[in-house]
Design a protein around this motif. Structure first.
Motif, PDB file in Angstrom:
ATOM      1  N   ALA A 202      11.024  55.559  47.064  1.00 55.20           N
ATOM      2  CA  ALA A 202      10.354  55.803  48.344  1.00 55.20           C
ATOM      3  C   ALA A 202      11.094  56.879  49.130  1.00 55.20           C
ATOM      4  O   ALA A 202      10.463  57.738  49.780  1.00 55.20           O
ATOM      5  N   ARG A 203      12.405  56.883  49.068  1.00 52.77           N
ATOM      6  CA  ARG A 203      13.177  57.932  49.746  1.00 52.77           C
ATOM      7  C   ARG A 203      12.969  59.284  49.052  1.00 52.77           C
ATOM      8  O   ARG A 203      12.891  60.323  49.714  1.00 52.77           O
ATOM      9  N   ASP A 204      12.869  59.262  47.720  1.00 53.49           N
ATOM     10  CA  ASP A 204      12.529  60.502  47.007  1.00 53.49           C
ATOM     11  C   ASP A 204      11.176  61.033  47.484  1.00 53.49           C
ATOM     12  O   ASP A 204      11.009  62.244  47.685  1.00 53.49           O
ATOM     13  N   LEU A 205      10.206  60.138  47.631  1.00 54.31           N
ATOM     14  CA  LEU A 205       8.876  60.537  48.079  1.00 54.31           C
ATOM     15  C   LEU A 205       8.939  61.175  49.458  1.00 54.31           C
ATOM     16  O   LEU A 205       8.247  62.179  49.726  1.00 54.31           O
ATOM     17  N   ASP A 206       9.761  60.636  50.344  1.00 55.07           N
ATOM     18  CA  ASP A 206       9.880  61.252  51.666  1.00 55.07           C
ATOM     19  C   ASP A 206      10.540  62.622  51.577  1.00 55.07           C
ATOM     20  O   ASP A 206      10.191  63.531  52.348  1.00 55.07           O
ATOM     21  N   GLN A 207      11.463  62.800  50.650  1.00 57.94           N
ATOM     22  CA  GLN A 207      12.046  64.122  50.429  1.00 57.94           C
ATOM     23  C   GLN A 207      10.988  65.111  49.948  1.00 57.94           C
ATOM     24  O   GLN A 207      10.943  66.272  50.392  1.00 57.94           O
ATOM     25  N   LEU A 208      10.127  64.677  49.034  1.00 54.73           N
ATOM     26  CA  LEU A 208       9.073  65.558  48.537  1.00 54.73           C
ATOM     27  C   LEU A 208       8.069  65.876  49.648  1.00 54.73           C
ATOM     28  O   LEU A 208       7.558  67.015  49.718  1.00 54.73           O
ATOM     29  N   ARG A 209       7.771  64.914  50.497  1.00 56.88           N
ATOM     30  CA  ARG A 209       6.895  65.187  51.650  1.00 56.88           C
ATOM     31  C   ARG A 209       7.463  66.311  52.509  1.00 56.88           C
ATOM     32  O   ARG A 209       6.749  67.250  52.906  1.00 56.88           O
ATOM     33  N   GLN A 210       8.747  66.214  52.786  1.00 60.89           N
ATOM     34  CA  GLN A 210       9.376  67.253  53.595  1.00 60.89           C
ATOM     35  C   GLN A 210       9.403  68.593  52.861  1.00 60.89           C
ATOM     36  O   GLN A 210       9.247  69.655  53.470  1.00 60.89           O
ATOM     37  N   ALA A 211       9.575  68.545  51.541  1.00 63.55           N
ATOM     38  CA  ALA A 211       9.651  69.779  50.760  1.00 63.55           C
ATOM     39  C   ALA A 211       8.361  70.583  50.820  1.00 63.55           C
ATOM     40  O   ALA A 211       8.382  71.813  50.747  1.00 63.55           O
TER      41      ALA A 211
END
Length: 543
Positions: A202-211
């Protein structure tokens, strides 16, 4: 899709691919919301996604994201995530990015999103870039691999039966094989297996959202992807723009109500998968028996006679397998074939009739791989095992699974055994995830969530969708009266219309809305343009 022991394939396999390349930027994110332990996690660099065509002539772009192995140490070791994108078909009307997780745990998004891209509603494909990724530990990303060579992995797989173990000898071999797998993983991937939790993803997903530059997340998760979505929604509630959860896991059941006591039940037992699978198989047999052999090859002329024929076939296979088709392998193939019922149900009927006539079924031709690199990444048993055993409590005594399986069989028949044994490898798994999220599940989100549940699902029961809708702070349930696993893979125009409107402008279906499958099992094709809208049907259906 949920983790399943090796299956004798139904007549068709449904998977596909990709991978990529990128570097980290030095820009820092703001503080993350509370972690599982309640304290804010340190910020991590936003990944930089250097997109390029996956292969010449492909419509899909690939990239690689670097993220921290441990978000408690964002400046420490990093891992790579393989990411895939299909840009909005109508860029002038683009809304934003829709992130997709295909389930599992362990479903490789770089394989399954390209394969299932056409299943998304047309207007969603037109107006969103659709992005998926192989979660940490999986496939083309930094992957859990507990074997030194493909030959070692193949040798290990040969030690375990198709479907689930039957009899003392097979149970002993099964237990020994998973004890060996646990030892191998502890030796070869001790740090990675502790950092592949759903909360980490889920934290990876938030990183990808920001990316990709989106202020809030638009997300579509199926099966295990619903649990990932619920975890994200409660770790980052203010960042939810729109979220479709389709084929749901009950989060309280999956976490054993966040109990710290030793689990006395298995994960899929708590979820109700065995009962749901039994209900789905019975529906298949009822519809098959209600038609002719021209439409369902296994029909015995009536629902009751067809059920009896099926029961007799399984009893016969326990004593007399047909080539490689054993009793347990056939039960597994039946469950697997009812995930995607067009054409899975027809192919399953053909397979069962072949076995009834003591013929080894001919496999259907495999679909061509998608136009992306590495369409067949290593997807060993240890990858999904690392995620669900690290996240969800299961009994640690290997001997309990036989007792639980027989009790489940008394309630749900053969599918009860199948789903109990699906998590038996957790008995000897060496790691618990360091950053599990176990609730609460009702943090108010910035926008409401759409929950979709099929009424006849071989994996995720409709009751789990009801539970998910009740657990989340603000969610609306859309019921799909359909056979199959998830509405995305077993679509109706009615569901697609509701999903499109929700993702594009936030409009939820009416409370209590119900849709029906466009083409029921074994029914004649509808005339061109025919639409089954069901109780939730509306004008302007999206094809």
């Amino acid at each position: 899709m949920p983790p399943i022991r090796r299956l004798i394939a139904s007549r068709r396999r449904r998977t596909a691919v990709i991978t990529a390349l990128a570097t980290c930027s030095t820009i820092l994110t703001g503080p993350n919301l509370a972690s599982a332990g309640g304290a804010p996690t340190p910020s991590a660099p936003i990944p930089r996604l250097d997109w390029s065509r996956c292969v010449l002539g492909s419509e899909f772009d690939c990239a690689t994201a670097k993220v921290p192995l441990d978000y408690d140490d964002p400046g420490g070791p990093t891992i790579e995530l393989a990411v895939v994108r299909r840009k909005a078909a109508d860029p002038g009307r683009r809304v934003g990015t829709l992130f997709f997780n295909p389930g599992g745990p362990g479903g490789p998004g770089t394989v399954q999103m390209p394969q299932n891209y056409e299943s998304f509603p047309r207007e969603v494909r037109e107006r969103f870039d659709i992005i998926s990724w192989d979660p940490r530990g999986i496939g083309n990303s930094t992957a859990v691999n507990c074997f030194g060579s493909p030959e070692e992995a193949a040798d290990w797989n040969a030690k375990t039966p198709a479907g689930f173990p039957v009899g003392k000898k097979e149970r002993a071999a099964f237990t020994a094989a998973y004890e060996e797998l646990g030892r191998r993983c502890e030796q070869r991937a001790p740090e990675l297996v502790r950092h592949v939790s759903t909360a980490d993803t889920a934290r990876d997903l938030d990183q990808l959202r920001q990316a990709v530059g989106d202020q809030q997340l638009a997300y579509y998760g199926i099966s295990y992807g619903t649990y990932l979505g619920a975890t994200y929604a409660n770790l980052f509630p203010g960042r939810v723009r729109a979220m479709v959860l389709d084929g749901n896991w009950d989060p309280r059941a999956w976490t054993n109500n966040a109990s710290d006591q030793a689990a006395q039940t298995a994960s899929f037992q708590r979820l109700g998968s065995g009962r749901s699978a039994a209900k789905t198989v019975n529906r298949f047999l009822t519809l098959c028996g209600s038609t002719t052999t021209a439409r369902c090859a296994f029909s015995a002329g009536s629902p009751e006679a067809t059920q009896n024929k099926y029961d007799q076939l399984l009893r016969r296979l326990r004593k007399d397998p047909v080539g490689p088709w054993t009793y347990a392998g056939t039960v597994a193939a039946v469950v697997n074939s009812l995930y995607v019922v067009q054409p899975g149900a027809t192919e399953l009927a053909d397979t069962l009739q072949d076995l009834w006539e003591r013929r080894v079924p001919e496999p259907s031709p495999l679909p061509p791989p998608p136009p992306v690199p590495n369409p067949n990444p290593y997807l060993g048993e240890e990858q999904s095992t690392a995620i669900f055993c690290g996240d969800s409590p299961n009994p640690r005594d290997p001997g309990m699974y036989h007792t639980l399986a027989e009790a489940a069989a008394a309630r749900s028949g053969d599918t009860g055994r199948f789903w109990i044994w699906a998590t038996a490898g957790c008995a000897s798994w060496p790691a618990v995830a360091e950053d599990r999220y176990r609730g609460p599940w009702n943090k108010p989100t910035a926008h409401p969530i759409l929950v979709v549940g099929n009424t006849y699902d071989p994996s995720t029961p409709h009751s789990a969708a009801q539970a998910m809708a009740q657990e989340l702070a603000d969610a609306r349930l859309l019921t799909h009266e359909a056979v199959g696993h998830t509405a995305l893979l077993n679509p109706s125009n009615c569901v697609q219309a509701h999903v499109s409107r929700y993702l594009i402008d936030g409009t939820l279906p009416p409370s209590g809305a119900t849709c029906r499958q466009d083409t029921p099992l074994f029914s004649p094709p509808k005339p061109s343009g025919g639409v089954a809208t069901g109780g939730g049907g509306t004008a302007g259906i999206i094809a």
